[in-house]
Design a protein around this motif. Structure first.
Motif, PDB file in Angstrom:
ATOM      1  N   CYS A 170      25.551  42.066  32.875  1.00  0.00           N
ATOM      2  CA  CYS A 170      24.715  43.271  32.789  1.00  0.00           C
ATOM      3  C   CYS A 170      25.547  44.400  32.180  1.00  0.00           C
ATOM      4  CB  CYS A 170      24.208  43.656  34.177  1.00  0.00           C
ATOM      5  SG  CYS A 170      22.973  44.972  34.160  1.00  0.00           S
ATOM      6  N   SER A 171      25.780  44.305  30.888  1.00  0.00           N
ATOM      7  CA  SER A 171      26.603  45.288  30.183  1.00  0.00           C
ATOM      8  C   SER A 171      25.850  45.783  28.953  1.00  0.00           C
ATOM      9  CB  SER A 171      27.940  44.683  29.778  1.00  0.00           C
ATOM     10  OG  SER A 171      27.760  43.540  28.959  1.00  0.00           O
ATOM     11  N   GLN A 206      24.958  41.354  43.491  1.00  0.00           N
ATOM     12  CA  GLN A 206      25.588  42.652  43.313  1.00  0.00           C
ATOM     13  C   GLN A 206      26.569  42.584  42.161  1.00  0.00           C
ATOM     14  OE1 GLN A 206      27.406  43.599  47.058  1.00  0.00           O
ATOM     15  NE2 GLN A 206      25.457  43.912  48.121  1.00  0.00           N
ATOM     16  N   GLY A 207      26.847  43.755  41.579  1.00  0.00           N
ATOM     17  CA  GLY A 207      27.798  43.813  40.480  1.00  0.00           C
ATOM     18  C   GLY A 207      27.141  43.540  39.142  1.00  0.00           C
ATOM     19  N   TYR A 208      27.924  43.674  38.086  1.00  0.00           N
ATOM     20  CA  TYR A 208      27.375  43.519  36.745  1.00  0.00           C
ATOM     21  C   TYR A 208      27.365  42.067  36.277  1.00  0.00           C
ATOM     22  CZ  TYR A 208      32.069  42.895  34.771  1.00  0.00           C
ATOM     23  OH  TYR A 208      33.308  42.410  34.457  1.00  0.00           O
ATOM     24  N   SER A 224      16.357  40.110  35.731  1.00  0.00           N
ATOM     25  CA  SER A 224      16.422  41.494  35.278  1.00  0.00           C
ATOM     26  C   SER A 224      17.524  42.233  36.024  1.00  0.00           C
ATOM     27  CB  SER A 224      15.085  42.213  35.510  1.00  0.00           C
ATOM     28  OG  SER A 224      15.209  43.603  35.241  1.00  0.00           O
ATOM     29  N   CYS A 225      18.289  43.016  35.275  1.00  0.00           N
ATOM     30  CA  CYS A 225      19.346  43.842  35.859  1.00  0.00           C
ATOM     31  C   CYS A 225      19.067  45.304  35.517  1.00  0.00           C
ATOM     32  CB  CYS A 225      20.720  43.431  35.316  1.00  0.00           C
ATOM     33  SG  CYS A 225      22.048  44.558  35.791  1.00  0.00           S
ATOM     34  N   VAL A 226      19.098  46.163  36.515  1.00  0.00           N
ATOM     35  CA  VAL A 226      18.865  47.596  36.328  1.00  0.00           C
ATOM     36  C   VAL A 226      20.170  48.336  36.589  1.00  0.00           C
ATOM     37  CG1 VAL A 226      17.506  49.597  37.005  1.00  0.00           C
ATOM     38  CG2 VAL A 226      16.484  47.318  37.089  1.00  0.00           C
ATOM     39  N   ILE A 227      20.599  49.118  35.609  1.00  0.00           N
ATOM     40  CA  ILE A 227      21.797  49.940  35.740  1.00  0.00           C
ATOM     41  C   ILE A 227      21.345  51.350  36.103  1.00  0.00           C
ATOM     42  CG2 ILE A 227      23.891  50.768  34.606  1.00  0.00           C
ATOM     43  CD1 ILE A 227      23.624  48.501  32.613  1.00  0.00           C
ATOM     44  N   THR A 228      21.858  51.869  37.216  1.00  0.00           N
ATOM     45  CA  THR A 228      21.466  53.207  37.657  1.00  0.00           C
ATOM     46  C   THR A 228      22.709  54.066  37.861  1.00  0.00           C
ATOM     47  OG1 THR A 228      21.457  52.488  39.978  1.00  0.00           O
ATOM     48  CG2 THR A 228      19.369  52.391  38.787  1.00  0.00           C
ATOM     49  N   ARG A 236      17.529  48.777  31.534  1.00  0.00           N
ATOM     50  CA  ARG A 236      17.046  47.559  32.178  1.00  0.00           C
ATOM     51  C   ARG A 236      17.255  46.398  31.216  1.00  0.00           C
ATOM     52  NH1 ARG A 236      12.670  50.730  34.758  1.00  0.00           N
ATOM     53  NH2 ARG A 236      11.480  50.534  32.826  1.00  0.00           N
ATOM     54  N   LEU A 237      18.042  45.414  31.647  1.00  0.00           N
ATOM     55  CA  LEU A 237      18.341  44.249  30.829  1.00  0.00           C
ATOM     56  C   LEU A 237      17.576  43.043  31.356  1.00  0.00           C
ATOM     57  CD1 LEU A 237      20.913  46.229  30.623  1.00  0.00           C
ATOM     58  CD2 LEU A 237      22.095  44.239  29.725  1.00  0.00           C
ATOM     59  N   TYR A 238      17.191  42.143  30.441  1.00  0.00           N
ATOM     60  CA  TYR A 238      16.406  40.961  30.802  1.00  0.00           C
ATOM     61  C   TYR A 238      17.064  39.718  30.221  1.00  0.00           C
ATOM     62  CZ  TYR A 238      12.829  44.456  31.858  1.00  0.00           C
ATOM     63  OH  TYR A 238      12.146  45.549  32.360  1.00  0.00           O
ATOM     64  N   PHE A 239      17.133  38.657  31.049  1.00  0.00           N
ATOM     65  CA  PHE A 239      17.706  37.381  30.626  1.00  0.00           C
ATOM     66  C   PHE A 239      16.719  36.275  30.994  1.00  0.00           C
ATOM     67  CE2 PHE A 239      20.951  40.321  32.053  1.00  0.00           C
ATOM     68  CZ  PHE A 239      21.846  40.361  30.984  1.00  0.00           C
TER      69      PHE A 239
END
Length: 323
Positions: A170-171, A206-208, A224-228, A236-239
């Protein structure tokens, strides 16, 4: 053009923007007050009269080159300090009986050089994200703005063979704040989607970095990963994970269908049970001899040795007592 008089209900800066729609002296309007500009002209031309109006017009005309100036948002305080220093210098020149026709163009030229030396505006890096590092301040309106990019990033596709490992990072390719960054993960089973209504929380992730091993068909879907930052979403990233490969050897179609029925109920997270080897497995697999297992084996050997010694002593005592 004469400077606007102050208005009690609405700040004079906003009034000027609404009436003149970002005049040619936009940067001057953003970083100096009406009273500061008025005092400069009053010092040059007197408290009232035609000469005062000429001073005001000359003041605005000298800064026409700063209409559409755009600066790094973090440099606002530096530019404000430079304009404050400029007004003090103009008042000193006016007190020394200088000419505003010479002083204003010279001051505007110096401000242009100050703006050039400010830290440059960071470029927007597509395709997505709220990029605070690229926020800029525009004199043509006295407002700040960020990159016009969506919060949702495009879906990244990943194909993994059944039984292998899948890893998601998640970068993003733009700079994030150094503190208070949080990552949260969600999952939408069997779907390739960005519709948030299909996702469920994954509280244990948890974590990136997120890793799945071994990958099973039930893992097929969109992660989906949400960076806040400070509870504000930045991206918001999607894989989308596609699982390929045949089922394990020996499984029939009926067995596969029966197993899928058993696994139909949604689960929050897969539990990994700890491996508890038997004594034979410990002896057959030396890598399983952890410090705790070694202590257990030592205790067993000591107990067996003590038991054999006790039995031998009892046998010899019985034998000699009979003779």
């Amino acid at each position: 053009m004469a400077l606007l008089a102050p208005v009690s209900a609405v700040p004079c800066t906003l009034v000027a923007l609404l009436v003149f729609r970002a005049p040619i002296w936009a940067c001057l309007l953003c970083f100096t007050s009406y009273n500061e500009r008025l005092r400069v002209c009053q010092t040059f031309a007197g408290m009232e009269g035609p000469e005062l109006e000429k001073c005001e017009e000359a003041f605005t005309a000298a800064f026409k080159g700063l209409l559409d100036t755009e600066i790094n948002y973090d440099e606002r305080s530096h530019l404000h300090d430079a304009f404050t220093q400029m007004t003090h210098s103009l008042q000193e020149m006016a007190t020394a009986q200088g000419s505003f026709k010479v002083a204003f163009p010279d001051a505007a030229e110096k401000m242009q050089k100050v703006i050039i030396q400010l830290k440059e505006v960071q470029p927007c890096i597509p395709p997505c994200g709220l990029q605070e590092v690229a926020r800029r301040f525009r004199c043509g309106g006295c407002y700040s703005t960020v990159c016009d990019l969506p919060l949702d990033c495009p879906v990244q596709d990943l194909t993994v063979t059944r039984g292998d490992q899948a890893m998601f990072s998640c970068s993003v390719n733009f700079q994030l704040p150094k503190e208070e960054i949080m990552y949260s993960w969600k999952f939408a089973g069997s779907l390739r989607t960005q519709d948030l209504s299909y996702f469920r929380e994954m509280p244990r992730a948890q974590g990136y970095l997120a890793r799945i091993r071994p990958v099973q068909p039930t893992h097929r879907g969109t992660f989906s990963c949400v960076i806040t930052h400070d509870q504000r979403p930045l991206a918001r990233l999607y894989f989308f994970l596609n699982v390929t490969g045949p089922p394990p050897r020996g499984e029939t179609e009926l067995q596969i269908s029966f197993r899928e029925v058993l696994q139909w109920a949604p689960r929050e997270a897969e539990l990994i049970e700890p491996w508890k080897p038997s004594l034979g497995e410990l002896l057959a697999r030396p890598e399983a001899l952890t410090p705790s297992n070694q202590c257990l084996l030592a205790a067993i050997v000591a107990l067996v040795s003590a038991t054999v010694t006790l039995l031998a002593w009892m046998f010899f005592r019985w034998y000699f007592s009979g003779n």
